[in-house]
Scaffold this motif. Structure first.
Motif, PDB file in Angstrom:
ATOM      1  N   LYS A 177       0.846  -1.196   0.000  1.00 46.64           N
ATOM      2  CA  LYS A 177       0.000   0.000   0.000  1.00 46.64           C
ATOM      3  C   LYS A 177       0.876   1.240   0.000  1.00 46.64           C
ATOM      4  CE  LYS A 177      -4.278   1.590   2.125  1.00 46.64           C
ATOM      5  NZ  LYS A 177      -5.283   1.279   3.171  1.00 46.64           N
ATOM      6  N   THR A 207      -3.369   5.756  -4.847  1.00 47.74           N
ATOM      7  CA  THR A 207      -4.052   4.558  -5.321  1.00 47.74           C
ATOM      8  C   THR A 207      -3.376   4.052  -6.588  1.00 47.74           C
ATOM      9  OG1 THR A 207      -6.155   5.314  -4.422  1.00 47.74           O
ATOM     10  CG2 THR A 207      -6.252   3.634  -6.147  1.00 47.74           C
ATOM     11  N   PRO A 208      -3.067   2.769  -6.688  1.00 45.99           N
ATOM     12  CA  PRO A 208      -2.413   2.276  -7.902  1.00 45.99           C
ATOM     13  C   PRO A 208      -3.345   2.294  -9.105  1.00 45.99           C
ATOM     14  CG  PRO A 208      -3.016   0.451  -6.471  1.00 45.99           C
ATOM     15  CD  PRO A 208      -3.291   1.702  -5.704  1.00 45.99           C
ATOM     16  N   GLU A 260     -10.604   0.400 -11.257  1.00 44.68           N
ATOM     17  CA  GLU A 260     -11.091  -0.703 -10.430  1.00 44.68           C
ATOM     18  C   GLU A 260     -12.525  -1.101 -10.761  1.00 44.68           C
ATOM     19  OE1 GLU A 260     -11.847  -1.670  -5.666  1.00 44.68           O
ATOM     20  OE2 GLU A 260     -10.674   0.084  -6.257  1.00 44.68           O
ATOM     21  N   LEU A 311      -1.430  -3.960 -12.389  1.00 51.61           N
ATOM     22  CA  LEU A 311      -1.530  -3.096 -11.210  1.00 51.61           C
ATOM     23  C   LEU A 311      -0.240  -2.295 -11.160  1.00 51.61           C
ATOM     24  CD1 LEU A 311      -3.370  -2.672  -8.587  1.00 51.61           C
ATOM     25  CD2 LEU A 311      -1.710  -4.162  -7.445  1.00 51.61           C
ATOM     26  N   ALA A 358      -8.151  -1.672  -5.386  1.00 50.08           N
ATOM     27  CA  ALA A 358      -7.117  -0.657  -5.605  1.00 50.08           C
ATOM     28  C   ALA A 358      -7.253   0.483  -4.614  1.00 50.08           C
ATOM     29  CB  ALA A 358      -7.189  -0.120  -7.035  1.00 50.08           C
ATOM     30  N   PRO A 369      -4.365  -2.386  -2.192  1.00 51.88           N
ATOM     31  CA  PRO A 369      -3.990  -2.978  -3.476  1.00 51.88           C
ATOM     32  C   PRO A 369      -3.896  -4.501  -3.378  1.00 51.88           C
ATOM     33  CG  PRO A 369      -2.058  -2.071  -2.398  1.00 51.88           C
ATOM     34  CD  PRO A 369      -3.207  -1.844  -1.469  1.00 51.88           C
TER      35      PRO A 369
END
Length: 280
Positions: free
Chosen positions: A175, A179-180, A190, A203, A228, A232
């Motif tokens: 994490k 946000t990935p 997502e 990702l 996500a 993640p």
């Protein structure tokens, strides 16, 4: 030699540690896991027992419902009741290595709950260099019903919680503050990729990229479970719409190949590395 853990290496460089006999409370459904897993430059891409989900253990196989037993950890989703604390946790117990090499292993495990064995697993893991900045983790698991009765695998989704079809291969990523990014060949975000079937899914974190690919026809039929924003994590769902039956003596096999790359890949870069990683 420490038989409780081993280190995966590529050209002598460590890229992952595999723990076979973790000392964990029963509530976390003890099981072998890979952590830390790193890129070739050393960036960590897994997380172990994070505060948001203590039962997330790096990379491994976790199933929330095997004939009512919890091999995922934490609470169990009960129809018409919701997440519930139950004394129903199982454990995956390392039995033996058939093969141990610097770049991989073949392992036999017993899935045990309430004192009895439900499944016997053969797990094959291999690390392969793809480029100077990317490698692939090839992860195959075969689950055989060793009881005399039919078994079935379920998920919160099959038990009444829409969108929660987790269970199977699962990768808890590290994490970060941001946000990935998550995408497939033709979808982005997502909300768009969670629950879909796609040959591969990427990702992308701040300095790393993970690209997950189903490497068999059966695996590609399993939808992706994706998180996500909350945390993640990516998994391949064994039981999405219906429970997965396994008759006595029958075996279910799945194979996921994950590209672990330094840097942030775009669609073209992700697809090219998947082709190289999954090529016959």
């Amino acid at each position: 030699m420490n038989y409780d853990s081993l280190v995966l290496r590529i050209a002598g460089r460590p890229v992952g540690r595999y723990t076979t006999r973790p000392e964990l409370p029963a509530r976390l459904s003890p099981r072998p896991y890979l952590h830390p897993v790193t890129t070739l430059s050393g960036a960590a891409v897994t997380e172990l027992g994070p505060a948001d989900h203590l039962h997330h253990l790096g990379v491994g196989v976790a199933v929330p419902d095997v004939e009512g037993f919890n091999f995922w950890g934490g609470r169990t989703f009960v129809r018409d009741q919701g997440p519930t604390e139950l004394d129903n946790h199982g454990s995956q117990r390392h039995r033996a290595f058939q093969l141990r090499d610097p770049d991989g292993f073949v392992e036999e495990l017993r899935w045990v709950a309430s004192g009895g064995e439900l499944l016997r697993e053969r797990r094959t893991v291999a690390a392969t260099e793809l480029t100077e900045s990317a490698w692939a983790l090839d992860f195959t698991f075969s689950l055989t019903n060793t009881t005399q009765d039919p078994l079935s695998i379920g998920s919160p989704a099959t038990n009444g919680r829409p969108g929660a079809a987790y269970g199977g291969f699962f990768w808890r990523a590290r994490k970060e503050a941001a946000t990935p990014r998550v995408f497939t060949a033709d979808r982005e975000g997502e909300a768009q990729v969670h629950g879909v079937r796609a040959d591969w899914l990427a990702l992308v974190g701040s300095t790393w990229t993970l690209v997950f690919a189903g490497a068999t026809d059966a695996t590609r039929q399993d939808p992706w479970f994706v998180r996500a924003e909350e945390y993640p994590g990516v998994g391949s769902s064994l039981a999405s719409e219906e429970r997965l039956p396994i008759g006595p003596g029958e075996t279910v096999v799945r194979r996921i190949v994950t590209v672990v790359a330094d840097g942030t890949l775009d669609r073209g870069g992700a697809a090219a590395l998947v082709r190289k990683a999954v090529s016959p």
